[in-house]
Design an enzyme around this catalytic site. Structure first.
Site, PDB file in Angstrom:
ATOM      1  CB  CYS A  83      -0.944  -0.004   1.196  1.00 12.42           C
ATOM      2  SG  CYS A  83      -2.094  -1.397   1.194  1.00 12.42           S
ATOM      3  CB  CYS A 207     -12.485  -1.980   6.728  1.00 11.03           C
ATOM      4  SG  CYS A 207     -12.662  -2.927   8.253  1.00 11.03           S
ATOM      5  CB  SER A 208      -9.437   1.547   3.385  1.00 11.49           C
ATOM      6  OG  SER A 208      -8.555   0.438   3.437  1.00 11.49           O
ATOM      7  CG  HIS A 326      -6.448   2.000   0.162  1.00 12.57           C
ATOM      8  ND1 HIS A 326      -5.256   2.559  -0.265  1.00 12.57           N
ATOM      9  CD2 HIS A 326      -6.091   0.881   0.897  1.00 12.57           C
ATOM     10  CE1 HIS A 326      -4.245   1.830   0.163  1.00 12.57           C
ATOM     11  NE2 HIS A 326      -4.722   0.807   0.864  1.00 12.57           N
TER      12      HIS A 326
END
Length: 377
Positions: A83, A207-208, A326
């Site tokens: 990420c 949570c993304s 994201h």
């Protein structure tokens, strides 16, 4: 301190785009950034991307950008750091300029995730864990990891699930003003608290999401109004059992320490922040690791509204990963996009008088972290 400046930025909307290809999204962001920079001659291209090969069957992204945009036979590369791929790509561009090899570099990040099933994306994301470990064989996942940290945080502090929800609500409220954000529907603390549990105590809003999107920047040694004052990167433990303190992510703290030292500033000097809130719990730990608030007391700052756009330490004015979205390889570059707009005075949720800005991008469960400090000059 570097002598590298930001000349152009570009970003697609983040969200679900089944009718757009990864190449289309990537080129869109790159063209925006190049036009914003006045279409300079580019010496190199770095692309942040994590799972293009795994779930989209597409690599050679740097060469595709150079060829499609007519940039010539310049060197290009894809950068992978889970990420943190986007943040590491920005850093590679900065280092290329600092080395004297390049004058101007195009850096972009992209990910295409929404075409794939949740199971396939989860399988691909799990490549960012140590898969030859007892933790992985026991079934540990990213939500499981940060869920454990949240429970430990509750145990050691006065925080509760409500404080995680306040992080998620704050970032959603910021996203409501961001036309490029994935989620632009208002919510409430009650809805967040009552949402489906992903792993206790993390609910859906903690949570993304899976996201399609791309972002790009053009950086150069030629001066502009936005100076990259420092660039830093650190690595950390890849397994929970190796952590000396479950409520510390050393890579964040160390990358922040180096970035502050190189920039000659401290946490108190930073006016606006973009942090890697892959989970609401991660934002709480990051604001402590970066020295904005005391260890085990970040939850109090959340409770007091100090990290809102109107607070004394605004965090994730874009909406963050939780609500802006994201798209993994693009996230670190999108953070720079938002902060450049803050320093230009043209951002959503504009922070009045912002002069110094910090971006922190995390990979894995703390395997990589980058920090960039930008300055309005």
């Amino acid at each position: 301190m570097t002598d590298v400046y930001v000349h152009g930025i570009g970003m697609t909307q983040f969200g679900t785009f089944v009718d757009r290809t990864m190449k289309d999204l990537l080129l869109d962001a790159c063209v925006q950034a190049l036009e914003d920079a006045g279409n300079p001659r580019v010496d190199a291209v770095f692309i942040g991307n994590f799972m293009g090969g795994a779930i989209y069957n597409q690599e050679i992204l740097g060469a595709i950008v150079a060829n499609e945009l007519g940039l010539g036979f310049i060197p290009t590369a894809k950068v992978e750091g889970a990420c943190a791929s986007g943040g590491i790509a920005v850093r590679q561009g900065v280092l290329g300029i600092l080395s004297g090899e390049y004058d101007t570099v195009l850096v972009a990040g992209v990910e295409k995730m929404k075409h794939a099933s949740t199971a396939d994306v989860t399988q691909a994301i799990n490549a960012a864990m140590d898969n030859d470990s007892n933790e992985k064989h026991a079934g540990l996942t990213f939500p499981g990891f940060f869920g454990v940290l949240a429970n430990r945080y509750f145990y050691e502090t006065g925080a509760s699930k409500k404080h995680l929800a306040m992080v998620a609500l704050k970032n959603r409220e910021h996203a409501l003003n961001n036309p490029l954000a994935q989620f632009q529907k208002a919510t409430t603390l009650d809805e967040i608290m009552g949402a489906r549990i992903i792993t206790n105590p993390l609910g859906l809003f903690d949570c993304s999401p899976m996201t399609d999107g791309a972002a790009a920047v053009v950086i150069s040694r030629e001066k502009s109004s936005v100076h990259i004052r420092s660039s830093a990167q650190a690595s950390g433990p890849t397994q929970m059992q190796d952590a000396d303190d479950l409520l510390s992510i050393p890579a964040i703290g160390e990358s922040g320490r180096m970035a502050y030292e190189k920039a000659g500033v401290g946490p108190g000097d930073i006016d606006v922040v973009e942090i890697h809130d892959c989970f609401s719990m991660t934002e709480l730990l990051a604001i402590e690791e970066l020295g904005f608030f005391n260890k085990r007391e970040g939850w109090k700052a959340i409770e007091e509204g100090r990290t809102k756009a109107t607070g004394d330490k605004p965090v994730n004015t874009s909406g963050g990963l939780l609500s802006r979205g994201h798209p993994i390889g693009a996230t670190g570059v999108a953070q720079i996009y938002q902060l450049v707009r803050q320093l230009r005075g043209t951002a959503v949720n504009q922070v009045d008088g912002a002069r110094l800005a910090l971006a922190q991008n995390l990979g894995g469960t703390g395997s990589y972290s980058t920090v960039h400090i930008l300055e309005r000059v």
